[in-house]
Write an enzyme that holds these catalytic residues in place. Structure first.
Site, PDB file in Angstrom:
ATOM      1  CE  LYS A   1     -29.359 126.643  45.483  1.00  0.00           C
ATOM      2  NZ  LYS A   1     -29.061 125.205  45.285  1.00  0.00           N
TER       3      LYS A   1
ATOM      4  N   GLY B   1     -21.236 128.549  39.368  1.00  0.00           N
ATOM      5  CA  GLY B   1     -21.894 127.406  38.726  1.00  0.00           C
ATOM      6  C   GLY B   1     -21.645 127.455  37.234  1.00  0.00           C
ATOM      7  CB  SER B   2     -23.179 125.634  34.449  1.00  0.00           C
ATOM      8  OG  SER B   2     -24.532 125.968  34.658  1.00  0.00           O
TER       9      SER B   2
ATOM     10  N   GLY C   1     -25.633 130.726  35.104  1.00  0.00           N
ATOM     11  CA  GLY C   1     -25.192 132.089  35.415  1.00  0.00           C
ATOM     12  C   GLY C   1     -25.974 133.128  34.628  1.00  0.00           C
TER      13      GLY C   1
ATOM     14  CD  GLU D   1     -15.499 134.033  39.918  1.00  0.00           C
ATOM     15  OE1 GLU D   1     -14.954 133.399  38.988  1.00  0.00           O
ATOM     16  OE2 GLU D   1     -15.099 135.145  40.290  1.00  0.00           O
TER      17      GLU D   1
ATOM     18  CB  CYS E   1     -14.335 126.057  37.371  1.00  0.00           C
ATOM     19  SG  CYS E   1     -13.510 126.525  38.909  1.00  0.00           S
TER      20      CYS E   1
ATOM     21  CD  GLU F   1     -17.393 123.505  32.887  1.00  0.00           C
ATOM     22  OE1 GLU F   1     -18.568 123.909  32.874  1.00  0.00           O
ATOM     23  OE2 GLU F   1     -16.559 123.845  33.740  1.00  0.00           O
TER      24      GLU F   1
HETATM   25  P1  NAD Z   1     -25.177 124.573  38.122  1.00  0.00           P
HETATM   26  O1  NAD Z   1     -25.123 125.811  37.318  1.00  0.00           O
HETATM   27  O2  NAD Z   1     -26.000 123.450  37.622  1.00  0.00           O
HETATM   28  O3  NAD Z   1     -25.704 124.885  39.601  1.00  0.00           O
HETATM   29  C1  NAD Z   1     -25.071 125.822  40.440  1.00  0.00           C
HETATM   30  C2  NAD Z   1     -26.055 126.318  41.474  1.00  0.00           C
HETATM   31  O4  NAD Z   1     -27.114 127.012  40.818  1.00  0.00           O
HETATM   32  C3  NAD Z   1     -26.724 125.208  42.284  1.00  0.00           C
HETATM   33  O5  NAD Z   1     -26.784 125.590  43.626  1.00  0.00           O
HETATM   34  C4  NAD Z   1     -28.126 125.141  41.678  1.00  0.00           C
HETATM   35  O6  NAD Z   1     -29.119 124.685  42.580  1.00  0.00           O
HETATM   36  C5  NAD Z   1     -28.369 126.579  41.317  1.00  0.00           C
HETATM   37  N1  NAD Z   1     -29.371 126.796  40.267  1.00  0.00           N
HETATM   38  C6  NAD Z   1     -29.871 125.914  39.392  1.00  0.00           C
HETATM   39  N2  NAD Z   1     -30.758 126.532  38.569  1.00  0.00           N
HETATM   40  C7  NAD Z   1     -30.790 127.835  38.947  1.00  0.00           C
HETATM   41  C8  NAD Z   1     -31.499 128.978  38.485  1.00  0.00           C
HETATM   42  N3  NAD Z   1     -32.342 128.920  37.453  1.00  0.00           N
HETATM   43  N4  NAD Z   1     -31.281 130.150  39.104  1.00  0.00           N
HETATM   44  C9  NAD Z   1     -30.416 130.236  40.148  1.00  0.00           C
HETATM   45  N5  NAD Z   1     -29.710 129.186  40.614  1.00  0.00           N
HETATM   46  C10 NAD Z   1     -29.900 128.002  40.027  1.00  0.00           C
HETATM   47  O7  NAD Z   1     -23.660 124.132  38.322  1.00  0.00           O
HETATM   48  P2  NAD Z   1     -23.132 122.812  39.045  1.00  0.00           P
HETATM   49  O8  NAD Z   1     -23.417 121.631  38.168  1.00  0.00           O
HETATM   50  O9  NAD Z   1     -23.588 122.775  40.433  1.00  0.00           O
HETATM   51  O10 NAD Z   1     -21.552 123.086  39.097  1.00  0.00           O
HETATM   52  C11 NAD Z   1     -20.713 122.861  38.014  1.00  0.00           C
HETATM   53  C12 NAD Z   1     -20.420 124.139  37.264  1.00  0.00           C
HETATM   54  O11 NAD Z   1     -19.880 125.107  38.165  1.00  0.00           O
HETATM   55  C13 NAD Z   1     -19.366 123.959  36.190  1.00  0.00           C
HETATM   56  O12 NAD Z   1     -19.750 124.638  35.029  1.00  0.00           O
HETATM   57  C14 NAD Z   1     -18.113 124.572  36.811  1.00  0.00           C
HETATM   58  O13 NAD Z   1     -17.169 125.028  35.866  1.00  0.00           O
HETATM   59  C15 NAD Z   1     -18.705 125.690  37.600  1.00  0.00           C
HETATM   60  N6  NAD Z   1     -17.793 126.128  38.660  1.00  0.00           N
HETATM   61  C16 NAD Z   1     -17.164 127.329  38.498  1.00  0.00           C
HETATM   62  C17 NAD Z   1     -16.254 127.784  39.449  1.00  0.00           C
HETATM   63  C18 NAD Z   1     -15.542 129.093  39.274  1.00  0.00           C
HETATM   64  O14 NAD Z   1     -14.967 129.587  40.221  1.00  0.00           O
HETATM   65  N7  NAD Z   1     -15.534 129.691  38.081  1.00  0.00           N
HETATM   66  C19 NAD Z   1     -16.011 127.008  40.582  1.00  0.00           C
HETATM   67  C20 NAD Z   1     -16.679 125.793  40.729  1.00  0.00           C
HETATM   68  C21 NAD Z   1     -17.574 125.357  39.751  1.00  0.00           C
END
Ligand code: NAD
Length: 496
Positions: free
Chosen positions: A179, A228-229, A233, A250, A284, A385
């Protein structure tokens, strides 16, 4: 430390307000159409997962050797189509050509690594019997793939984040339901096309959409790899708990770089610039806090800011550009809100801070590289962040204080220390609360065969752990065969 609420852009993709039918993705640098995507109906996800589950059996039965051949062909396909993928990647995210150039090679390196190592890594292991009465049994541990792995990815590395986890799962014999982020769904379509054009079976499928589709993915897979965030998470883990599905998380980061008085300042300045402003600070592992010892504080700031002011901001398709735009209007809004917060908190704005929207910038979401100095470590700009090109410089008296500042935060992904003193370097390696520590190198960049992940609110996994990643995507199965009977023994020996 008191918990704070980070500003978070809403779950909407650029140019779309809903996730049904066809969505249009806009280029954040120009406002032009980057491409279109067919959103997946969440109600269709169970059938997609069932199709993967059926195809996975044959994929597993090919064995590591059979799968390695497919992975090798996919690596060649990626190399052949690198130009096409990178052009779309730049249009989809706005990143600079230099930033975009990291993603496809990373996947190729991961593929080469698995092709060379997976057969040995997945071999069943013979174990000695611990108890005398078990010595009549042949004991083996088998690695069984988790049949369907769901990957939920963010937008900042749409190619790398989409598949760097997925490749370990495919190597292990799992099927993958990916996804992608709803903000960057286009390159994933090309990757899936490439997988099939490489002659691979239907064990890689896409579910395109936002929260609802992601939830359906969690509900229908056997393992969830989420990147993601930290806020999302937590929701992912809660949802997965309903079916007791294991989850690897992550999450966010607020990565510190410490510069001590004895540091090589040339190195530290270049490392800090690349760490803070590469990928427009949207990663990140971005260097978002630079903690500088007082002896070099003023010189560091003077030289760092002079270099930051010279960075060329623009459309990533121009290869001379150093930094692209924010991924969309919401992210730019978040960046600008944090800049106001920083000013109101009393930090000194010494570079940038403004949106660029005239002339060549008029259709995009551009921001100047932004530097705050004299930042108090408790300020929100130093704790939350931002995920944009905004860096906080914090003064400190000595290394102990620097490490205390670095650690006094909810995140723990990457960290860096610049010093010529080897003892200090080892102390930092021991004391910094982070999944990764770099000595005399920026907080960014990762080797494909090393563990990558964070501590505290950054997550619970070290996903691209090379061979370690295979542990994520497999379950152990302990097998006992009693060979006290001679006939049985003969049969067992034949199987060997
Ligand atoms: P996000 O958390 O907004 O979204 C990430 C994913 O989660 C997207 O595909 C989104 O559609 C999905 N999502 C949204 N709501 C959800 C829910 N309720 N349940 C399940 N999935 C859901 O993050 P973003 O804005 O896409 O990315 C930025 C964040 O990702 C930053 O916090 C960054 O630090 C983090 N990030 C971490 C790493 C790592 O390896 N630690 C790498 C890249 C990005």
């Amino acid at each position: 430390m008191a918990r704070m609420t980070a500003i978070k852009p809403p779950d909407t993709a650029p140019g779309t307000t809903e996730f049904s039918g066809t969505g249009t993705i806009l280029n954040p640098a120009t406002g032009a159409i980057a491409g279109q995507v067919q959103w997946t109906d969440p109600a269709d996800v169970p059938a997609i997962a069932a199709g993967l589950r059926a195809a996975q059996r044959d994929w597993e039965q090919r064995g590591a050797k059979g799968r390695a051949k497919v992975l090798a062909r996919f690596a060649v396909w990626l190399a052949d189509h690198r130009g096409e993928i990178e052009e779309l990647l730049i249009k989809e995210t706005g990143k600079s050509a230099v930033d975009a150039a990291q993603e496809v090679p990373l996947l190729i390196m991961i593929l080469s690594y698995y092709v060379r190592t997976m057969e040995k890594a997945l071999e069943p292991e013979r174990r000695p019997a611990a108890l005398p009465f078990l010595a009549i049994k042949k004991i083996t541990v088998y690695y069984r793939p988790r049949p369907v792995v769901g990957i939920i990815a963010p937008w900042n590395y749409p190619v790398a984040n989409a598949l760097m986890d997925g490749l370990g799962a495919l190597a292990a014999g799992c099927a993958v339901l990916l996804k992608p982020s709803e903000r960057t769904p286009l390159t994933a379509e090309v990757l899936r096309r490439g997988w099939l054009e490489s002659g691979a079976p239907e064990v890689l499928a896409l579910a395109q959409g936002a929260r609802e589709v992601a939830t359906a993915v969690i509900d229908n897979v056997d393992y969830v790899q989420f990147t993601g965030s930290s806020a999302t998470g937590r929701k992912v883990m809660e949802r997965a708990a309903r079916r007791l599905t294991p989850v690897s998380l992550e999450l966010g980061g607020k990565d510190p770089m410490i510069v001590l008085d004895d540091a090589n300042l040339d190195l530290a300045i270049e490392g800090g610039l690349w760490g803070a402003f590469g990928t427009t600070g949207q990663r990140c592992t971005a260097t978002s806090r630079i903690i500088v010892q007082k002896g070099v504080y003023h010189e560091f700031i003077e030289r760092f800011v002079a270099r930051a002011k010279k960075l060329k901001v623009g459309n990533g398709l121009d290869e001379t550009v150093d930094m692209g735009p924010a991924v969309n209007e919401n992210q730019l809004k978040t960046d600008l809100e944090y800049i106001e917060i920083g000013k109101n908190e009393g930090a000194k704005l010494v570079c940038g801070g403004n949106r660029l929207d005239k002339g060549e910038y008029q259709h995009g979401w551009f921001l100047e590289p932004t530097v705050f100095t004299d930042v108090d470590p408790k300020m929100r700009i130093a704790q939350e962040e931002i995920f944009g090109p905004v860096v906080s410089i914090i003064p400190c008296d000595d290394m102990e204080t620097a490490i205390e500042i670095a650690n006094n935060i909810e995140y723990g992904l990457s960290s860096a220390l610049y010093t010529k003193d080897v003892n200090k370097a080892f102390t930092a390696v021991r004391d910094l609360e982070a999944g990764i520590t770099y000595i005399n190198a920026p907080t960014i960049g990762a080797e494909v065969h090393l563990p990558f992940g964070g501590t505290k609110a950054t997550g619970n996994g070290h996903r691209e752990g090379g061979i370690g990643a295979i542990d994520f995507y497999t379950e152990w199965k302990a097998v006992y065969v009693d060979y006290s009977d001679k006939l049985q023994k003969a049969q067992i020996d034949r199987v060997d």
